[in-house]
Structure formats: C-alpha cells, structure tokens
Design a protein around this motif. Structure first.
Motif, PDB file in Angstrom:
ATOM      1  N   LEU A  54      30.953  14.294 -20.943  1.00 21.94           N
ATOM      2  CA  LEU A  54      29.454  14.164 -20.553  1.00 21.94           C
ATOM      3  C   LEU A  54      28.766  13.007 -21.607  1.00 21.94           C
ATOM      4  N   THR A  55      29.244  13.104 -22.971  1.00 20.21           N
ATOM      5  CA  THR A  55      28.744  12.118 -23.788  1.00 20.21           C
ATOM      6  C   THR A  55      28.919  10.776 -23.396  1.00 20.21           C
ATOM      7  N   VAL A  56      30.072  10.643 -22.665  1.00 22.47           N
ATOM      8  CA  VAL A  56      30.288   9.303 -22.075  1.00 22.47           C
ATOM      9  C   VAL A  56      29.202   8.796 -21.059  1.00 22.47           C
ATOM     10  N   ALA A  57      29.330   9.857 -20.031  1.00 24.13           N
ATOM     11  CA  ALA A  57      28.307   9.798 -18.905  1.00 24.13           C
ATOM     12  C   ALA A  57      26.889   9.566 -19.251  1.00 24.13           C
ATOM     13  N   LYS A  58      26.474  10.376 -20.274  1.00 21.59           N
ATOM     14  CA  LYS A  58      25.116  10.050 -20.779  1.00 21.59           C
ATOM     15  C   LYS A  58      24.944   8.917 -21.491  1.00 21.59           C
ATOM     16  N   THR A  59      26.022   8.189 -22.414  1.00 26.41           N
ATOM     17  CA  THR A  59      25.673   7.000 -22.897  1.00 26.41           C
ATOM     18  C   THR A  59      25.790   5.877 -21.740  1.00 26.41           C
ATOM     19  N   SER A  60      26.536   6.258 -20.667  1.00 25.67           N
ATOM     20  CA  SER A  60      26.753   5.277 -19.633  1.00 25.67           C
ATOM     21  C   SER A  60      25.214   5.152 -18.932  1.00 25.67           C
ATOM     22  N   MET A  61      24.417   5.999 -18.803  1.00 21.23           N
ATOM     23  CA  MET A  61      23.122   6.120 -18.308  1.00 21.23           C
ATOM     24  C   MET A  61      22.329   5.185 -19.341  1.00 21.23           C
ATOM     25  N   GLU A  62      22.395   5.374 -20.547  1.00 22.21           N
ATOM     26  CA  GLU A  62      21.527   5.150 -21.585  1.00 22.21           C
ATOM     27  C   GLU A  62      21.517   3.554 -21.534  1.00 22.21           C
ATOM     28  N   LYS A  63      22.884   3.274 -21.519  1.00 20.91           N
ATOM     29  CA  LYS A  63      23.436   1.723 -21.585  1.00 20.91           C
ATOM     30  C   LYS A  63      22.755   0.829 -20.319  1.00 20.91           C
ATOM     31  N   MET A  64      22.962   1.491 -19.232  1.00 23.03           N
ATOM     32  CA  MET A  64      22.580   1.168 -17.926  1.00 23.03           C
ATOM     33  C   MET A  64      20.898   0.996 -17.673  1.00 23.03           C
ATOM     34  N   LYS A  65      20.178   1.697 -18.305  1.00 28.69           N
ATOM     35  CA  LYS A  65      18.728   1.555 -18.269  1.00 28.69           C
ATOM     36  C   LYS A  65      18.243   0.418 -19.128  1.00 28.69           C
ATOM     37  N   LYS A  66      19.025   0.316 -20.380  1.00 31.78           N
ATOM     38  CA  LYS A  66      18.509  -0.859 -21.180  1.00 31.78           C
ATOM     39  C   LYS A  66      19.200  -2.109 -20.504  1.00 31.78           C
ATOM     40  N   MET A  67      20.041  -1.985 -19.731  1.00 32.27           N
ATOM     41  CA  MET A  67      20.624  -3.363 -18.964  1.00 32.27           C
ATOM     42  C   MET A  67      19.898  -3.668 -17.906  1.00 32.27           C
ATOM     43  N   ILE A  68      19.112  -3.070 -17.087  1.00 31.70           N
ATOM     44  CA  ILE A  68      18.213  -3.483 -16.264  1.00 31.70           C
ATOM     45  C   ILE A  68      16.923  -3.671 -16.648  1.00 31.70           C
ATOM     46  N   ALA A  69      16.519  -3.440 -17.852  1.00 30.68           N
ATOM     47  CA  ALA A  69      15.065  -3.498 -18.385  1.00 30.68           C
ATOM     48  C   ALA A  69      14.635  -4.842 -18.466  1.00 30.68           C
ATOM     49  N   GLY A  70      13.640  -5.382 -17.956  1.00 32.55           N
ATOM     50  CA  GLY A  70      13.295  -6.705 -17.635  1.00 32.55           C
ATOM     51  C   GLY A  70      13.967  -7.514 -16.825  1.00 32.55           C
ATOM     52  N   VAL A  71      14.830  -6.980 -16.220  1.00 33.61           N
ATOM     53  CA  VAL A  71      15.169  -7.918 -14.982  1.00 33.61           C
ATOM     54  C   VAL A  71      14.470  -8.067 -13.746  1.00 33.61           C
TER      55      VAL A  71
END
Length: 320
Positions: free
Chosen positions: A303-320
């Motif tokens: 679950l930690t990995v999945a939550k981290t994945s979501m957080e990283k992806m949100k940052k990834m698309i910010a501003g695109v």
C-alpha cells in the motif's frame, strides 16, 4: 357618436389582429432559446497503476485491486497470468466484474505474452489462438485492450522479422480484436530484437491498414531502444491510448539499463514532462500507467508503494 366610435375601434382591432396573423414566422415573437451548456473537456491524463509495480508482493489479483483502490487509483493494468490464477482458484469473471464495480476500478489494459508475431507458423497459430482466448476473458471483465509485444521474437538470437510480415500478422490479431471487442496494443520493447524502435511499431501499425491499430509505448523503452521523443508527434495522437510511465537513473547507459532499474517518475533523469507534452491530446484522455519492476519497492509495504506511486504521478502531470 359613441356607437360609431365603438364600431371604428372594433374594426381597427380586427384589422390589426388579421394583419398579425399573416406576418412571417420570423417576425412573430419567438421564445428565447435555452443556452447550451459548454461541453466538458476531458482530463488530459488518467492515472493508472500497472500491477507490475506491486507484482513482487505476490498479493493475488483481488488484493492487488484493493490496494490500488485504497491508494486512490480508478484505473489499472492487470497481468493475464494473475487473472488466470484467480480463475483457477475458484473465482469467476462475473464475481471479478462485480468486485471491480464495487471498487469503482476500470481495467484499462492487460499484459499478456502470446507469441503472435513469430515466423514459425505452428507456434504463431497457437499464439493467436491463445490470444483469442485471453481476449475473450478480458471482454468478460470489461477490459477493451491487451498488450501485444514481440513475444517469441525478442531474444538477441531471434531472427529479424520482415516488417511487412509483422504488419500482416498484426492485422490478423486486430481482426481477432474485431470479433472479441478487445484491441491489441502494439507494444514496443526497447531491448527486443524485433519491434525495438518507434519507427518499427509505427511502420507495422500503418502498414496493417486497420483502423483500430494502436501503439503502446513506454518512457523506459524509448530510452532503451534509442528512440527520440521528438518523433512522437509524427505518430498521430489517435494511435496512443495507453502510455507507460516510469523513470531511470543517470548512472546507467541505455545498453546497461534493465527492467528492474526503473524508478518512480521524478526520481531519475527521464524527460517525462517533455514526453507528455508531445503526446497530450486536447480531444481525449490518455491513460498513463506506472510500470516498474523495482525490487526495492517490492521489499516495502504494498500500500505504501501504491500510495507513493499516486503521489509521484500527480507531481508528474502537474503543469503539463
């Protein structure tokens, strides 16, 4: 006299009324048209978890889905072998479809390994039959796509397949997709002997001459195979529905890097945002699916990995 005045008034009233009845419709008062609500703009990207990211935890399909849901994902990519194990253990496609509905999760794509592209006719026939059965299973759970890389022709010693023949074989499985309702996504593997580069899969998709031809690309595989992101706009935006995202460290060359070296978006040096800007389509949403095989992540709580994945992806698309 009062009587004559009344008659004149009456005649004037009747004349006015009669004239109004002969006015063209455009001159008559019209009700105001209701204002049309603006069409909703689709979000540019849909965040999706490829189960490879928590595959090493060996949770089983149902717990993988539950973990993705708890982390906030509404879209996933599953692996066909996990689906088959679920069915072997007594699960049914009807039960799984209900579970997906309860979790409000959509299966965007499935990862499979049917050898549909090889030169050996007997092996290829079995591979196409395998793929058809897998497509039929996927259709039962509402999944409309399946990955089709160069399985069986990826090894360094594999023969080079003529791209015209590859296009004929891709068209053949696209026609199977017409029957099943599941579209094979032509996947590029940067390490493979065949379908290694963006130009390879572009040629095969175009030469197939089938309207459903689609490409499944990957940040890591673009780097591994030596394809430039500057070529992405040449593809044509309808051809990309799912795109695999990840990152890679700066200290590995494309010759040395392997699948397990992929990391979360933002933790490496991949040109991720530049890539997303090139594939972004104002007319539709593109599924961005996080695909990594990192053993360090497998050692952590799923679950930690999945939550981290979501957080990283949100940052990834910010501003695109």
């Amino acid at each position: 006299m009062p009587h004559s005045v009344t008659r004149r008034q009456l005649m004037a009233t009747l004349t006015t009324a009669a004239g109004a009845s002969f006015l063209p419709a455009s001159a008559a008062p019209q009700p105001a048209e209701p204002s049309l609500a603006p069409l909703a703009t689709p979000p540019p990207f849909i965040l999706c978890l490829n189960m490879s990211t928590i595959r090493g935890h060996k949770l089983g399909l149902v717990k993988e889905l539950e973990t993705a849901s708890k982390a906030g994902f509404k879209s996933v990519e599953i692996w066909i072998d996990s689906l088959q194990e679920y069915l072997k253990s007594g699960g049914t496609t009807a039960d799984l479809r209900k579970r997906l509905a309860d979790l409000t999760i959509r299966v965007e794509n499935a990862i499979g390994f049917a050898p549909w592209i090889v030169d050996d006719e007997a092996v290829r026939a079995k591979g196409v039959d395998q793929l058809k059965r897998e497509m039929e299973l996927l259709a039962q759970i509402g999944c409309k796509r399946v990955a089709t890389p160069s399985v069986g022709a990826q090894a360094p010693d594999a023969p080079v397949i003529d791209l015209r023949k590859a296009a004929e074989r891709y068209r053949a499985i696209l026609e199977v997709g017409d029957q099943t309702g599941v579209v094979p996504q032509l996947e590029m593997w940067g390490f493979a002997k065949n379908l290694t580069k963006l130009s390879d899969v572009m040629y095969v998709a175009v030469e197939s001459g089938h309207p459903s031809a689609r490409l499944l690309l990957d940040i890591y595989h673009m780097f591994k195979g030596g394809s430039s992101i500057d070529s992405l706009p040449l593809i044509g935006k309808p051809a990309i529905e799912v795109f695999h995202v990840n990152d890679y460290p700066a200290n590995l060359t494309r010759q040395a890097i392997g699948d397990a070296d992929r990391v979360y978006p933002g933790d490496g040096v991949a040109p991720i945002q530049e890539t997303l800007k090139r594939i972004k389509d104002p007319n539709k949403s593109i599924v961005l699916s996080l695909e990594v095989f990192n053993k360090n992540y497998y050692a952590q709580d799923a679950l930690t990995v999945a939550k981290t994945s979501m957080e990283k992806m949100k940052k990834m698309i910010a501003g695109v």
